[in-house]
Write a protein that holds these residues in place. Sequence first.
Motif, PDB file in Angstrom:
ATOM      1  N   ALA A  14       0.863  -1.192   0.000  1.00 24.28           N
ATOM      2  CA  ALA A  14       0.000   0.000   0.000  1.00 24.28           C
ATOM      3  C   ALA A  14       0.894   1.235   0.000  1.00 24.28           C
ATOM      4  O   ALA A  14       1.936   1.240   0.669  1.00 24.28           O
ATOM      5  CB  ALA A  14      -0.883   0.017   1.240  1.00 24.28           C
TER       6      ALA A  14
ATOM      7  N   LEU B  33      -5.567  -2.094   3.585  1.00 29.09           N
ATOM      8  CA  LEU B  33      -5.250  -3.206   2.679  1.00 29.09           C
ATOM      9  C   LEU B  33      -5.389  -4.550   3.403  1.00 29.09           C
ATOM     10  O   LEU B  33      -5.956  -5.510   2.864  1.00 29.09           O
ATOM     11  CB  LEU B  33      -3.820  -3.008   2.147  1.00 29.09           C
ATOM     12  CG  LEU B  33      -3.269  -4.044   1.196  1.00 29.09           C
ATOM     13  CD1 LEU B  33      -4.128  -4.162  -0.049  1.00 29.09           C
ATOM     14  CD2 LEU B  33      -1.838  -3.669   0.795  1.00 29.09           C
TER      15      LEU B  33
ATOM     16  N   THR C 259      -1.806  -0.677  -3.672  1.00 29.08           N
ATOM     17  CA  THR C 259      -3.106  -0.056  -3.398  1.00 29.08           C
ATOM     18  C   THR C 259      -2.907   1.304  -2.744  1.00 29.08           C
ATOM     19  O   THR C 259      -2.042   1.463  -1.889  1.00 29.08           O
ATOM     20  CB  THR C 259      -3.901  -0.957  -2.416  1.00 29.08           C
ATOM     21  OG1 THR C 259      -3.888  -2.280  -2.931  1.00 29.08           O
ATOM     22  CG2 THR C 259      -5.303  -0.491  -2.226  1.00 29.08           C
TER      23      THR C 259
END
Length: 260
Positions: free
Chosen positions: A162, A177, A170
């Motif tokens: 992330a 996440l 992400t």
Amino acid sequence: MREINKREKIQSFILENSEINPNIFRMIVSSNRMESEAIPGQFVNLYCKEGSRLLPRPISICDIDKTNNTLTLVYGVVGKGTKEFSNLKPGEYIDILGPLGNGYIIDKDIDKHILVGGGIGIPPLIELAKNLNGEKYVYLGFRSDIYLVSEFERIGAKVYIATDDGSYGTKGTVVDLLMKTNVDGGMVYSCGPKPMLKAVSDWAKEKGIKAQLSMEERMGCGIGTCVGCVCKIKKEDSWEYKRVCKDGPVFWSEEIVWNE
Ligand SMILES: Cc1cc2nc3c(=O)[nH]c(=O)nc-3n(C[C@H](O)[C@H](O)[C@H](O)COP(=O)(O)OP(=O)(O)OC[C@H]3O[C@@H](n4cnc5c(N)ncnc54)[C@H](O)[C@@H]3O)c2cc1C
Ligand code: FES
């Protein structure tokens, strides 16, 4: 958790000190037998040469190489001490004290592990992942640039990324996440900023999984004498102060009192 004795600082030979990402350096030092005692989650104290910077800088052990007798440290340049370290060249020496702190507890019977690291809390999870049997799910949160990802993949971990700005993996926090993937396992291990650790602790509690968290506090001596690094730990129906450098840095999540 395990406790280690105070010991002498050792002049260590620098084999590598290179910038692996903007402002993130990897230093490999000949460990002078520190590698034979060190366990995942422990740290070392690095000393500056500049006399005005007396206090040591705690840096986690990222990798322990027992074949070549080296330790790898990965550090971010944030202030004067880490700036000084970043200017050291291979062939020079640095004073190191360690290994310090208690480290993570490894239960060989657990076959599925969840590791959650944020920012400069990621490096110690490498040596931890190397020592865990079974499946390893590694969640890493970065601001923007990523690092050490291929090292986790080489160990056979399944890595989820992330980033704050969405440039890799992400967009968002590593805990968002973690929640999205709905992973399960026998133990959670985490290292990173306090708000992240608190969120990991809440998530693990909800899932009913035990969690070991490596707490980071500003340190003075780093060896348990100045009491400058305390955090609140539950004690029956009250709490007490524990030293992160000596009693920790790793604590069980259910022990920690967060409302400071
Ligand atoms: C157990 C532990 C493990 C750590 N592992 C890593 C790591 O693997 N990689 C990494 O990049 N950083 C790590 N840190 C943070 C690192 O210690 C600081 O970034 C570093 O000490 C900053 O020193 P400085 O001189 O550049 O900054 P300055 O702000 O100038 O430091 C001034 C003083 O405050 C202390 N200090 C400053 N920030 C911290 C901090 N976050 N934690 C503790 N003491 C601090 C310094 O040691 C120094 O004594 C760790 C911290 C702890 C407590
Ligand atoms: S830093 Fe001095 S007691 Fe922990």
